[in-house]
Scaffold this motif. Structure first.
Motif: not given
Length: 117
Positions: A25-36, A38-39
């Motif tokens: 969960m922690e890694l997925e949350g980081l991936k989603r946050a960074l993806g959002f 970065k825009d």
């Protein structure tokens, strides 16, 4: 969090049934946050706890972003290791130094002007 405005820029809520299990969960949350984020913003640094999958992800996939560790988690980890060493045979001389060592870790972090280590 934006350090200048002191505002949280993004927050991700991940449920364990969205990923392989609770450890992901922690890694997925980081991936989603960074993806959002970065825009909208240029991310220079990220401070996280010392999670092995996050360390690997940041090293392999986000090499342009400086990855730091939260000083509280670093200090806690060092303290646990010192406590374990103090319990071992011949380690009794370590215990009186543990609090000073942990305080020194906090001092290092605060005096160098960084949020993480």
């Amino acid at each position: 969090m934006d350090l200048q405005t002191k505002k949280i820029l993004d927050f991700q809520l991940i449920q364990s049934n969205e990923v392989k299990g609770s450890t992901h969960m922690e890694l997925e949350g980081l991936k989603r946050a960074l993806g959002f984020l970065k825009d909208y913003v240029n991310i220079k640094e990220v401070v996280t706890d010392i999670h092995s999958s996050i360390k690997k992800y940041m090293r392999n996939s986000e090499g342009d972003i400086k990855h730091l560790f939260d000083v509280w988690h670093v200090a806690k980890g060092v303290s646990k290791k010192l406590e374990a060493a103090a319990k071992k045979r011949g380690g009794k001389d370590i215990r009186p130094w543990i609090k000073s060592i942990v305080n020194h870790i906090y001092w290092i972090s605060s005096s160098c002007g960084m949020m993480g280590i």
